[in-house]
Scaffold this active site. Structure first.
Site, PDB file in Angstrom:
ATOM      1  N   ASP A  67       5.120   1.253  -0.197  1.00 17.96           N
ATOM      2  CA  ASP A  67       5.683   1.521   1.094  1.00 17.96           C
ATOM      3  C   ASP A  67       6.517   0.105   1.520  1.00 17.96           C
ATOM      4  OD1 ASP A  67       3.514  -0.176   0.930  1.00 17.96           O
ATOM      5  OD2 ASP A  67       2.071   1.000   2.473  1.00 17.96           O
ATOM      6  N   ASP A 136      -8.853   1.205   8.229  1.00 16.99           N
ATOM      7  CA  ASP A 136      -9.020   2.649   8.567  1.00 16.99           C
ATOM      8  C   ASP A 136      -8.930   3.772   7.502  1.00 16.99           C
ATOM      9  OD1 ASP A 136      -6.405   2.658   8.066  1.00 16.99           O
ATOM     10  OD2 ASP A 136      -5.617   3.180   9.993  1.00 16.99           O
ATOM     11  N   HIS A 138      -6.560   4.016   5.306  1.00 14.11           N
ATOM     12  CA  HIS A 138      -5.402   4.499   4.608  1.00 14.11           C
ATOM     13  C   HIS A 138      -5.112   3.905   3.299  1.00 14.11           C
ATOM     14  CE1 HIS A 138      -3.496   0.909   6.637  1.00 14.11           C
ATOM     15  NE2 HIS A 138      -3.516   0.697   5.631  1.00 14.11           N
ATOM     16  N   GLU A 143      -1.718   7.094   7.344  1.00 14.52           N
ATOM     17  CA  GLU A 143      -2.842   6.721   8.463  1.00 14.52           C
ATOM     18  C   GLU A 143      -3.649   8.083   8.603  1.00 14.52           C
ATOM     19  OE1 GLU A 143      -3.125   3.936   9.143  1.00 14.52           O
ATOM     20  OE2 GLU A 143      -1.457   2.819  10.152  1.00 14.52           O
TER      21      GLU A 143
HETATM   22  C1  GLP Z   1      -1.276  -2.462   4.215  1.00 15.56           C
HETATM   23  C2  GLP Z   1      -0.419  -1.618   3.219  1.00 15.56           C
HETATM   24  C3  GLP Z   1      -1.647  -1.062   2.455  1.00 15.56           C
HETATM   25  C4  GLP Z   1      -2.825  -1.814   2.076  1.00 15.56           C
HETATM   26  C5  GLP Z   1      -3.467  -2.392   3.302  1.00 15.56           C
HETATM   27  C6  GLP Z   1      -4.568  -3.301   2.977  1.00 15.56           C
HETATM   28  O1  GLP Z   1      -1.386  -1.524   5.472  1.00 15.56           O
HETATM   29  N1  GLP Z   1       0.447  -0.758   3.647  1.00 15.56           N
HETATM   30  O2  GLP Z   1      -1.015  -0.598   0.981  1.00 15.56           O
HETATM   31  O3  GLP Z   1      -3.556  -1.472   1.251  1.00 15.56           O
HETATM   32  O4  GLP Z   1      -2.418  -2.899   4.134  1.00 15.56           O
HETATM   33  O5  GLP Z   1      -4.351  -4.328   3.152  1.00 15.56           O
HETATM   34  P1  GLP Z   1      -5.055  -5.629   2.527  1.00 15.56           P
HETATM   35  O6  GLP Z   1      -5.175  -5.788   0.914  1.00 15.56           O
HETATM   36  O7  GLP Z   1      -4.419  -6.970   3.150  1.00 15.56           O
HETATM   37  O8  GLP Z   1      -6.477  -5.577   3.356  1.00 15.56           O
END
Ligand code: GLP
Length: 262
Positions: A67, A136, A138, A143
């Site tokens: 993404d 959440d 995702h 989402e």
């Molecule tokens: C973002 C990314 C996800 C990632 C998530 C969790 O929203 N788009 O791909 O898994 O954050 O992030 P973190 O690893 O910082 O908790």
């Protein structure tokens, strides 16, 4: 699903890095699906170490990132491309032309997303996809409520995700509200999936994703439908798992089996 529980963040990251390096040793021209966020940082650090100290070769791989925020240039310090350069690409021998990223401009998003999907297919599909999980539930930026069959497309972020990701920006108003993301359906087509989660803040959602019902309300739960998923968590992220003892038991039994056979 195989669930691997390690005491610490560093230990879980080692397991994931080993899984990726084994894949590269088995198939030097692997197609890797890559994730951003704070969780995979130590995995990338270990891959860089393996490249520098043990000659792990990235020269034939191709990568697809999950993404990217809409409208952030690759040079923007909060763009996911900048993150990947900083944590991996600038430190290993991957040819720049082998890196694919879901960039996009609002006026041509659909055409771009179709190209991205076709490009994954043209490269033979993703051999191993690294994933984190949002608070959440995702995966990538799928989402809650995203179709479990969704493909690469533009998504509007939830307020919770905007708040979660505000820590990387000077001001919450600077957090983009849109992103281009692989869909749940795109992710489920990867041949193997490696999911990472660390810390108490992920404990509830990890339990829902692994042991709860498959639902679009927690897009990570769709991974239960995939035939080859490994979830690697630290003890904090595992603390709400009802079957944690069983997952540890499975791991012990398998280790014994390998020792006996080896
Ligand atoms: C973002 C990314 C996800 C990632 C998530 C969790 O929203 N788009 O791909 O898994 O954050 O992030 P973190 O690893 O910082 O908790």
């Amino acid at each position: 699903m195989e669930v691997i529980i390690r005491e610490t963040y560093d230990e879980m990251s080692q397991v994931a890095a080993r899984m990726i390096s084994d894949q590269l040793l088995r198939k030097p021209n692997s197609v890797l699906g890559l994730a951003t966020g704070s969780t995979p940082i130590a995995v990338y650090r270990e891959l860089v170490r393996l490249h520098r100290e043990e000659g792990l070769d990235f020269s034939q791989i191709k990568t697809f990132n999950l993404d990217e925020y809409l409208g952030l240039a690759p040079t923007h310090p909060q763009s996911y491309r900048y993150f990947m350069n900083n944590h991996l690409f600038d430190h290993v021998n991957i040819p720049r032309g082998n890196i694919r990223f879901p960039y996009g401009h609002a006026h041509a998003v659909e055409t771009f997303c179709e190209w991205y999907e076709a490009e994954i297919e043209r490269c033979g599909g993703i051999d191993i996809q690294l994933l984190g999980v949002g608070t959440d539930g995702h995966i990538a930026f799928n989402e809650p409520g995203s179709s479990l069959g969704s493909r690469t497309r533009l998504k509007t972020l939830t307020e919770q995700t905007v708040r979660d990701n505000a820590r990387f920006f000077d001001d919450i108003d600077q957090v983009p509200r849109f992103a281009i993301t692989m869909g749940v359906g795109t992710i489920l087509e990867s041949k193997k999936i490696c999911v990472l989660a660390s810390g108490m803040g992920k404990a509830d959602i990890v339990a829902q994703a692994i042991e709860g019902p498959v639902t679009a309300s927690v897009t990570a739960s769709a991974l239960q439908l995939h035939r080859d998923v490994v979830v690697i968590v630290d003890a904090d992220a595992a603390c709400k798992l009802a079957r944690a003892d069983y997952y540890r038991w499975v791991h012990d039994q398998k280790s014994r089996l390998h020792q006996r056979d080896g």
